[in-house]
Design a protein around this motif. Structure first.
Motif, PDB file in Angstrom:
ATOM      1  N   LEU A 140      -8.052  20.881  92.310  1.00 18.84           N
ATOM      2  CA  LEU A 140      -7.094  21.025  93.420  1.00 18.84           C
ATOM      3  C   LEU A 140      -6.252  19.767  93.595  1.00 18.84           C
ATOM      4  O   LEU A 140      -5.155  19.820  94.145  1.00 18.84           O
ATOM      5  CB  LEU A 140      -7.829  21.355  94.724  1.00 18.84           C
ATOM      6  CG  LEU A 140      -8.481  22.742  94.754  1.00 18.84           C
ATOM      7  CD1 LEU A 140      -9.311  22.914  96.014  1.00 18.84           C
ATOM      8  CD2 LEU A 140      -7.423  23.847  94.659  1.00 18.84           C
ATOM      9  N   GLU A 141      -6.778  18.625  93.117  1.00 16.56           N
ATOM     10  CA  GLU A 141      -5.973  17.392  93.171  1.00 16.56           C
ATOM     11  C   GLU A 141      -5.300  17.093  91.847  1.00 16.56           C
ATOM     12  O   GLU A 141      -4.234  16.483  91.807  1.00 16.56           O
ATOM     13  CB  GLU A 141      -6.878  16.215  93.545  1.00 16.56           C
ATOM     14  CG  GLU A 141      -7.044  16.042  95.036  1.00 16.56           C
ATOM     15  CD  GLU A 141      -7.682  14.710  95.371  1.00 16.56           C
ATOM     16  OE1 GLU A 141      -6.950  13.734  95.576  1.00 16.56           O
ATOM     17  OE2 GLU A 141      -8.931  14.662  95.406  1.00 16.56           O
ATOM     18  N   ILE A 142      -5.927  17.533  90.760  1.00 15.06           N
ATOM     19  CA  ILE A 142      -5.402  17.174  89.426  1.00 15.06           C
ATOM     20  C   ILE A 142      -4.210  18.046  89.041  1.00 15.06           C
ATOM     21  O   ILE A 142      -3.205  17.543  88.505  1.00 15.06           O
ATOM     22  CB  ILE A 142      -6.525  17.282  88.360  1.00 15.06           C
ATOM     23  CG1 ILE A 142      -7.626  16.265  88.671  1.00 15.06           C
ATOM     24  CG2 ILE A 142      -5.960  17.051  86.960  1.00 15.06           C
ATOM     25  CD1 ILE A 142      -8.879  16.414  87.828  1.00 15.06           C
ATOM     26  N   ARG A 196      -8.153  19.864  98.945  1.00 18.05           N
ATOM     27  CA  ARG A 196      -9.405  19.719  98.181  1.00 18.05           C
ATOM     28  C   ARG A 196     -10.579  19.424  99.118  1.00 18.05           C
ATOM     29  O   ARG A 196     -11.639  20.061  99.000  1.00 18.05           O
ATOM     30  CB  ARG A 196      -9.260  18.595  97.147  1.00 18.05           C
ATOM     31  CG  ARG A 196     -10.565  18.366  96.434  1.00 18.05           C
ATOM     32  CD  ARG A 196     -10.551  17.220  95.478  1.00 18.05           C
ATOM     33  NE  ARG A 196     -11.884  17.008  94.938  1.00 18.05           N
ATOM     34  CZ  ARG A 196     -12.198  16.039  94.104  1.00 18.05           C
ATOM     35  NH1 ARG A 196     -11.271  15.199  93.688  1.00 18.05           N
ATOM     36  NH2 ARG A 196     -13.433  15.903  93.665  1.00 18.05           N
ATOM     37  N   LYS A 225      -2.397  17.931  98.688  1.00 17.44           N
ATOM     38  CA  LYS A 225      -3.387  18.461  97.731  1.00 17.44           C
ATOM     39  C   LYS A 225      -4.779  17.887  98.034  1.00 17.44           C
ATOM     40  O   LYS A 225      -5.786  18.597  97.974  1.00 17.44           O
ATOM     41  CB  LYS A 225      -2.985  18.099  96.294  1.00 17.44           C
ATOM     42  CG  LYS A 225      -1.858  18.983  95.756  1.00 17.44           C
ATOM     43  CD  LYS A 225      -1.715  18.873  94.254  1.00 17.44           C
ATOM     44  CE  LYS A 225      -1.210  17.522  93.840  1.00 17.44           C
ATOM     45  NZ  LYS A 225      -1.148  17.338  92.388  1.00 17.44           N
ATOM     46  N   LYS A 226      -4.798  16.578  98.388  1.00 16.61           N
ATOM     47  CA  LYS A 226      -6.079  15.941  98.707  1.00 16.61           C
ATOM     48  C   LYS A 226      -6.709  16.589  99.940  1.00 16.61           C
ATOM     49  O   LYS A 226      -7.908  16.905  99.946  1.00 16.61           O
ATOM     50  CB  LYS A 226      -5.840  14.447  98.956  1.00 16.61           C
ATOM     51  CG  LYS A 226      -7.077  13.649  99.158  1.00 16.61           C
ATOM     52  CD  LYS A 226      -6.733  12.191  99.301  1.00 16.61           C
ATOM     53  CE  LYS A 226      -8.001  11.404  99.541  1.00 16.61           C
ATOM     54  NZ  LYS A 226      -7.692   9.993  99.751  1.00 16.61           N
ATOM     55  N   GLN A 227      -5.889  16.822 100.969  1.00 14.11           N
ATOM     56  CA  GLN A 227      -6.407  17.468 102.192  1.00 14.11           C
ATOM     57  C   GLN A 227      -6.979  18.849 101.869  1.00 14.11           C
ATOM     58  O   GLN A 227      -8.012  19.259 102.390  1.00 14.11           O
ATOM     59  CB  GLN A 227      -5.290  17.628 103.223  1.00 14.11           C
ATOM     60  CG  GLN A 227      -4.870  16.342 103.907  1.00 14.11           C
ATOM     61  CD  GLN A 227      -3.721  16.603 104.886  1.00 14.11           C
ATOM     62  OE1 GLN A 227      -3.646  17.636 105.521  1.00 14.11           O
ATOM     63  NE2 GLN A 227      -2.812  15.654 104.981  1.00 14.11           N
ATOM     64  N   ALA A 251       0.770  14.835  96.765  1.00 16.69           N
ATOM     65  CA  ALA A 251      -0.601  14.408  96.440  1.00 16.69           C
ATOM     66  C   ALA A 251      -1.443  14.364  97.708  1.00 16.69           C
ATOM     67  O   ALA A 251      -2.628  14.727  97.682  1.00 16.69           O
ATOM     68  CB  ALA A 251      -0.561  13.042  95.771  1.00 16.69           C
ATOM     69  N   GLU A 252      -0.847  13.935  98.814  1.00 11.58           N
ATOM     70  CA  GLU A 252      -1.596  13.817 100.071  1.00 11.58           C
ATOM     71  C   GLU A 252      -2.077  15.208 100.548  1.00 11.58           C
ATOM     72  O   GLU A 252      -3.221  15.375 100.967  1.00 11.58           O
ATOM     73  CB  GLU A 252      -0.696  13.127 101.116  1.00 11.58           C
ATOM     74  CG  GLU A 252      -1.315  12.963 102.494  1.00 11.58           C
ATOM     75  CD  GLU A 252      -2.747  12.396 102.478  1.00 11.58           C
ATOM     76  OE1 GLU A 252      -3.018  11.505 101.657  1.00 11.58           O
ATOM     77  OE2 GLU A 252      -3.603  12.884 103.268  1.00 11.58           O
ATOM     78  N   GLU A 311     -12.223  19.538  91.715  1.00  9.63           N
ATOM     79  CA  GLU A 311     -11.315  18.443  91.328  1.00  9.63           C
ATOM     80  C   GLU A 311      -9.923  18.969  91.000  1.00  9.63           C
ATOM     81  O   GLU A 311      -8.910  18.312  91.256  1.00  9.63           O
ATOM     82  CB  GLU A 311     -11.831  17.711  90.073  1.00  9.63           C
ATOM     83  CG  GLU A 311     -13.076  16.895  90.253  1.00  9.63           C
ATOM     84  CD  GLU A 311     -14.332  17.714  89.996  1.00  9.63           C
ATOM     85  OE1 GLU A 311     -14.227  18.957  89.865  1.00  9.63           O
ATOM     86  OE2 GLU A 311     -15.420  17.109  89.943  1.00  9.63           O
ATOM     87  N   SER A 323      -2.729  16.679  84.512  1.00 17.26           N
ATOM     88  CA  SER A 323      -1.905  16.348  85.689  1.00 17.26           C
ATOM     89  C   SER A 323      -0.413  16.324  85.332  1.00 17.26           C
ATOM     90  O   SER A 323       0.426  16.029  86.177  1.00 17.26           O
ATOM     91  CB  SER A 323      -2.332  14.995  86.264  1.00 17.26           C
ATOM     92  OG  SER A 323      -2.187  14.021  85.260  1.00 17.26           O
TER      93      SER A 323
END
Ligand SMILES: Cc1cc2nc3c(=O)[nH]c(=O)nc-3n(C[C@H](O)[C@H](O)[C@H](O)COP(=O)(O)O)c2cc1C
Length: 202
Positions: free
Chosen positions: A100-102, A65, A61-63, A58-59, A98, A23
Motif C-alpha cells: 500500500l506504500e510501495i 497502510r 498512502k502511509k495513512q 506518499a503521506e 507493504e 515503486s
C-alpha cells in the motif's frame, strides 16, 4: 472476430493479482484513461453510481497502510473463522500490507447507493452489480496497458471514507494498488476453472 475474441482472452488470462510492487512511477494519464474506460460501464437506470479516487501522495498512502494493517491484523488474528484462514492459506497472505506504500498509485473505488438532493433521497439501482462491472473494466484496462493490480478489501474499509475525506454517500468498495510488479514478485500456484466447469450452452 474469432481472433479478436481469442486475443482478448489470452490477454486477460495473463492477469494475476500481484502483492509485490515496484515503486516505479508512470504517466498518471494511463490511470485516467483506465478510469474513463470504467466510466463507460452499463449501470442500473444509468445512475453511474461510482467514484474513483487516485492516491499518489506518499503521506496519504502511509495513512491508508497504517489503517488497513490495523483492521487486517484484527481480522487475521481474531475476526476471520478458521475456514476463511484455511481458504486464504494457499495465497500466502497475512496482515502486512507493504504494497500500500510501495505501489506508486492506489485507486480507491467508491459506490454511491443514493444521493441527497434538496433534502430528498434519490436512490440508485443495482449498485453492487454496476460498480462491479465498472471495476472489471478498470482492471481489464489496466491489464491491457501493461500494469498490474491487486483487488484489496481490508475489512472493514470505512477508514477510507475518513482518510480520503469523502462524503457519507460514497462507500468504499475496493482498494486497488496499481503499478509494475517488483522484480522478484511471485504469485501463488493456483488454477482457474476449466471452460466446461463455468459454461453450459443449452
Ligand atoms: C472482491 C475481491 C476481494 C479480494 N480481496 C483481496 C484482499 O483483500 N487481499 C488479497 O491479497 N487479495 C484479494 N483478492 C484477490 C484474490 O485473492 C485473487 O483474485 C484470487 O486469489 C485469484 O487470483 P488471481 O487474481 O491472480 O487470478 C480479492 C479479489 C476479489 C475479486
Amino acid at each position: 472476430m474469432l481472433k479478436a475474441s481469442k486475443d482478448f482472452y489470452e490477454l486477460m488470462n495473463q492477469r494475476r493479482s500481484i502483492r509485490f510492487f515496484s515503486s516505479e512511477k508512470f504517466d498518471i494519464e494511463i490511470l485516467v484513461n483506465a478510469v474513463k474506460a470504467a466510466g463507460t460501464a452499463p449501470s442500473g437506470a444509468n445512475k453511474q453510481p461510482w467514484k474513483f479516487v487516485i492516491v499518489e501522495s506518499a503521506e496519504i498512502k502511509k495513512q491508508i497502510r497504517i489503517a488497513a494493517e490495523k483492521e487486517e491484523k484484527e481480522s487475521y488474528e481474531r475476526r476471520m473463522p478458521q475456514s476463511w484462514l484455511d481458504d486464504l492459506a494457499p495465497l500466502g497472505t497475512d496482515w502486512h500490507k507493504e504494497f500500500l506504500e510501495i505501489a506508486p498509485y492506489l485507486i480507491i473505488v467508491f459506490k454511491i447507493d443514493y444521493l441527497k438532493i434538496d433534502n430528498e433521497i434519490r436512490k440508485h439501482y443495482y449498485v453492487n452489480e454496476s460498480v462491479g462491472i465498472a471495476t472489471g473494466i478498470l482492471l481489464s484496462a489496466l491489464n491491457n496497458a501493461g500494469l498490474v493490480t491487486l483487488t484489496h478489501t481490508p475489512s472493514p474499509m470505512n477508514f477510507l471514507q475518513k482518510v480520503l475525506n469523502r462524503p457519507l454517500t460514497e462507500k468504499p468498495y475496493l482498494l486497488i494498488p496499481v503499478g509494475y510488479p517488483a522484480e522478484d514478485a511471485v504469485v501463488p500456484d493456483i488454477k482457474r476453472k476449466k471452460i466446461d466447469d463455468i459454461l453450459e450452452v443449452i
